[in-house]
Scaffold this motif. Structure first.
Motif, PDB file in Angstrom:
ATOM      1  N   UNK A  39      10.175  -7.227   6.727  1.00  0.00           N
ATOM      2  CA  UNK A  39       9.458  -7.524   5.488  1.00  0.00           C
ATOM      3  C   UNK A  39       8.718  -6.265   5.061  1.00  0.00           C
ATOM      4  N   UNK A  40       9.048  -5.796   3.871  1.00  0.00           N
ATOM      5  CA  UNK A  40       8.443  -4.582   3.335  1.00  0.00           C
ATOM      6  C   UNK A  40       7.747  -4.916   2.019  1.00  0.00           C
ATOM      7  N   UNK A  41       6.605  -4.264   1.755  1.00  0.00           N
ATOM      8  CA  UNK A  41       5.859  -4.506   0.522  1.00  0.00           C
ATOM      9  C   UNK A  41       5.589  -3.191  -0.199  1.00  0.00           C
ATOM     10  N   UNK A  42       5.475  -3.309  -1.506  1.00  0.00           N
ATOM     11  CA  UNK A  42       5.152  -2.153  -2.345  1.00  0.00           C
ATOM     12  C   UNK A  42       4.157  -2.601  -3.404  1.00  0.00           C
ATOM     13  N   UNK A  43       3.114  -1.821  -3.601  1.00  0.00           N
ATOM     14  CA  UNK A  43       2.112  -2.115  -4.620  1.00  0.00           C
ATOM     15  C   UNK A  43       2.565  -1.479  -5.928  1.00  0.00           C
ATOM     16  N   UNK A  44       2.558  -2.289  -6.984  1.00  0.00           N
ATOM     17  CA  UNK A  44       2.981  -1.824  -8.303  1.00  0.00           C
ATOM     18  C   UNK A  44       1.922  -2.173  -9.341  1.00  0.00           C
TER      19      UNK A  44
END
Length: 101
Positions: A39-44
């Motif tokens: 599970x990978x997350x990116x802040x946008x």
């Protein structure tokens, strides 16, 4: 906004392992951080940016296996419950807006 990518990719053959490594490498190049094993997350900044990045990932995602995405707000992400373990307060897991004048 946060874009979460969750995946379960096969690693039985050498080609499968290569596809897994390339997919993970591209996620890291696109600014994702690992939240859990797959599970990978990116802040946008907003939903439009999240949708654009989501479309980009769909172009390079491996055809075999399962890759899912979820767009959540920072408020929804912050309301996550921890049943075991502790919250990671590292810098990449915080969201502070930068205003340049």
């Amino acid at each position: 906004m946060r874009l979460m990518i969750m995946f379960d990719l096969p690693t039985l053959t050498a080609m499968d392992r290569r596809n897994y490594r390339q997919f993970r490498k591209k996620l890291l190049q696109d600014g994702f951080t690992m939240m859990q094993e797959s599970i990978y997350t990116c802040i946008l900044i907003d939903r439009q940016a999240a949708n654009l990045l989501n479309n980009k990932i769909s172009l390079y995602a491996p055809k075999k296996g399962l890759v899912q995405s979820l767009i959540v707000t920072e408020k929804q992400f912050a309301s996550m419950n921890f049943l075991t373990g502790e919250k990671d307060n590292s810098e990449e897991n915080t969201f502070e807006r930068l205003t340049v004048i």
